[in-house]
Design a protein around this motif. Structure first.
Motif, PDB file in Angstrom:
ATOM      1  N   GLU A   1       0.841  -1.211   0.000  1.00 11.53           N
ATOM      2  CA  GLU A   1       0.000   0.000   0.000  1.00 11.53           C
ATOM      3  C   GLU A   1       0.872   1.256   0.000  1.00 11.53           C
ATOM      4  O   GLU A   1       0.589   2.229  -0.710  1.00 11.53           O
ATOM      5  N   ALA A   2       1.927   1.190   0.811  1.00  8.65           N
ATOM      6  CA  ALA A   2       2.831   2.343   0.873  1.00  8.65           C
ATOM      7  C   ALA A   2       3.533   2.553  -0.466  1.00  8.65           C
ATOM      8  O   ALA A   2       3.654   3.694  -0.953  1.00  8.65           O
ATOM      9  N   ALA A   3       3.984   1.440  -1.068  1.00  3.29           N
ATOM     10  CA  ALA A   3       4.662   1.551  -2.360  1.00  3.29           C
ATOM     11  C   ALA A   3       3.719   2.133  -3.413  1.00  3.29           C
ATOM     12  O   ALA A   3       4.104   2.998  -4.225  1.00  3.29           O
ATOM     13  N   LEU A   4       2.486   1.693  -3.357  1.00 10.88           N
ATOM     14  CA  LEU A   4       1.485   2.164  -4.321  1.00 10.88           C
ATOM     15  C   LEU A   4       1.209   3.654  -4.128  1.00 10.88           C
ATOM     16  O   LEU A   4       1.060   4.413  -5.106  1.00 10.88           O
ATOM     17  N   ALA A   5       1.135   4.067  -2.868  1.00  4.84           N
ATOM     18  CA  ALA A   5       0.841   5.479  -2.590  1.00  4.84           C
ATOM     19  C   ALA A   5       1.904   6.384  -3.208  1.00  4.84           C
ATOM     20  O   ALA A   5       1.596   7.461  -3.730  1.00  4.84           O
TER      21      ALA A   5
END
Lengths: 342, 239
Positions: free
Chosen positions: B76-80
């Motif tokens: 999720e963090a990478a996607l953000a």
């Protein structure tokens, strides 16, 4: 200016704390080796300083590397400050000196501090801590004192620590000296001129600066856990230079308003502008060590026009102290006055 | 090995190098001394200074624990970050005081490391104005982040939140580290004092207990003293 009698007292204070007489030799940095080399300024150096050695033409240089300890015995492998005194041989037979050591900051601010330091940091017996004393230190999360080196029966460590515990300005210098180690080669250590100098640019702008030599071969110390060898640095340097020259970059850091200009116990932040002023190439160990190492008298106040000493009291005191030391051992005299250098 | 060195000497010299001693020291000695001589956490961010060189190329080192401590949370963090690439570049170009900024995932933490010019609060304020939505996207995934988003509506609280997560920057010299501790404890004594320099190792250990994550040194710069604007201008890149 520090008067002659004070300069002699400074030197005498050092002599009084020697482990053994050194005769007509330097009372500190007694053991050293002279090297021949050549300095070539970088293409930007002349924009910052009008001194002859920074104009770009090759300048012959004499360098004396040394062990900081005073005394007739050579202990290359002991943890100790090392010296790199450089003379730039500029025109008309004159010289401009840059005296640097592996210590980043000095441990006293002025002559009074120095005399107090020498009263407290006297040679004292040094012996191995017992195993249970070491264990106590470990339980207190302290690092026990190192074991004495072979033939090391006394040193100034306890006194220097006592002085530093009482004077915060001395703590950085004393701490650095305590953990400084021994280089694998004189050509693999960084050397710092400690004091601030003022350099004048062609447009007349004067800047406060500090100089450091950075080894192109990189910094490398010996293994502190290994048994130290007493004599290896001269031979290593000789063999190194027979194979290939050794190089040092001269870096000049420019101070900002608010930086300690006249206090060599205080470091400047690493965020200051740092200029590459040139490269010193060491070519060979001098064949005449007496002339090119022992009798040559360096002085941090011997400066080419375009470089001036700051008002650092220790720098000022070194002018006279180095001369007093020279008189004792009969080295070459100081040729320039501060007025000449201005 | 010196001739007078006995077996116990050798054992005690060898002891600190062993993993066993380090573990015992960590479990017993460090908590004991932390109890006997409490150490407060030192504040993060650059040390306050009026000098030019200290106010360019400043470091920010944020370590933010993710709410979801699993590959899902990390993804999720990478996607953000990936979804906001354009916004990040636009903000970078508009603000103009950033030398570089990096987002890094370490364990279950999203980290932001950046080097910027000028005042910290202005730096964060500028980025709230330009890429507030990126901060919101990232901070919403982070423990304690919900209290300060949307950052555009909680500017001061958000700046404080970031500051509290900015790592303590251990000074370049050991004695400056001692001075930081003394300043935090209100000790501004001058010579003569009665310090004990041999306690430095313990003080460092206890400080690293209070500040488990730190930045070591003030950073090593190839061209210190220059702002991002000066570098771009001198290289002819426009600003």
């Amino acid at each position: 200016m520090v008067d002659t009698s004070v300069a002699k007292q400074l030197v005498q204070a050092i002599i009084d704390n020697l482990p053994a007489p050194v005769g007509p030799r330097r009372p500190v940095h007694t053991i050293g080796i002279g090297v021949k080399g050549e300095f070539v300024a970088s293409n930007v150096a002349r924009n910052y300083c009008i001194a002859e050695q920074f104009q770009g033409q090759p300048v012959p240089a004499s360098v004396r590397f040394s062990n900081g300890l005073g005394g007739p015995d050579q202990h290359d492998g002991w943890s100790d400050v090392r010296g790199m005194a450089t003379r730039f041989h500029i025109s008309d037979g004159k010289g401009s000196d840059l005296i640097a050591t592996t210590l980043g900051e000095f441990f006293v601010r002025n002559v009074d501090d120095f005399f107090k330091f020498t009263e407290i940091a006297k040679l004292a017996p040094y012996s191995r801590l017992s195993w249970w004393q070491k264990l106590c230190d470990l339980v207190k999360l302290k690092v026990p004192d190192r074991d004495p080196y072979l033939n090391e029966t006394e040193n100034v460590n306890a006194g220097a620590l006592r002085y530093a515990n009482q004077h915060r300005f001395a703590q950085l210098g004393v701490f650095q000296a305590a953990v400084i180690g021994a280089p694998v080669s004189y050509a693999r250590a960084s050397y710092h001129a400690v004091h601030t100098f003022w350099v004048t640019a062609p447009n007349g702008v004067r800047r406060p600066v500090r100089f450091s030599w950075q080894p192109v071969a990189g910094v490398c110390n010996t293994d502190p856990m290994a048994v130290p060898q007493d004599k290896y640095l001269f031979k290593e340097l000789d063999e190194r230079l027979k194979k290939w020259p050794a190089r040092f970059m001269l870096m000049m850091t420019i101070g900002e308003a608010g930086d300690a200009i006249d206090d060599c116990t205080k470091p400047w932040p690493g965020t200051r502008l740092r200029i590459s002023m040139g490269t010193l190439t060491l070519l060979k160990v001098s064949e005449d060590q007496e002339a090119d190492g022992e009798r040559i008298s360096f002085n941090p106040n011997r400066l080419a026009p375009g470089i001036e000493p700051s008002a650092d009291p220790i720098l000022e005191a070194r002018l006279g102290a180095y001369e007093a030391s020279r008189e004792i051992r009969g080295g070459c005299p100081f040729k320039w006055s501060k007025v000449d250098a201005g | 090995m010196p001739a007078d060195e006995g077996l116990l000497d050798r054992i005690v010299n060898w002891l600190p190098t062993t993993l066993g001693f380090k573990r015992v020291a960590s479990w017993i000695l460090v908590p004991y001394w932390a109890h006997k001589t409490p150490v407060k956490p030192l504040p993060g961010g650059p040390h306050a200074s009026f000098q030019h060189g200290d106010n360019v190329q400043c470091m920010m080192n944020l370590i933010m624990p993710l709410k979801v401590k699993s590959p899902i949370g990390r993804a999720e963090a990478a996607l953000a970050i990936a979804q906001n690439k354009d916004a990040i570049y636009a903000g970078l170009n508009n603000v103009g005081t950033v030398h570089f900024a990096r987002f890094v995932i370490v364990g279950d933490n999203i980290c932001m490391f950046s080097v910027y010019d000028g005042d910290f609060t202005n730096y964060i304020r500028d980025f709230i104005a330009t890429i507030g939505q990126v901060f919101n996207a990232v901070v919403s995934l982070v423990e304690g982040g919900d209290d300060v988003i949307p950052c555009e509506e909680n500017v001061e609280a958000f700046i404080q939140w970031v500051h509290e997560r900015d790592l303590y920057q251990v000074p370049d010299t050991p004695t400056d580290f001692l001075r930081d501790q003394e300043a935090l404890n209100g000790d501004r004594a001058v010579s003569p004092v009665n310090d004990d320099l041999t306690l430095l190792p313990r003080k460092l250990v206890l400080q690293l207990r209070a500040n488990p994550n730190v930045s070591l040194g003030s950073g090593y710069r190839a061209y210190p003293g220059y702002s991002a604007a000066q570098v771009r201008e001198r290289l002819g890149l426009g600003w």
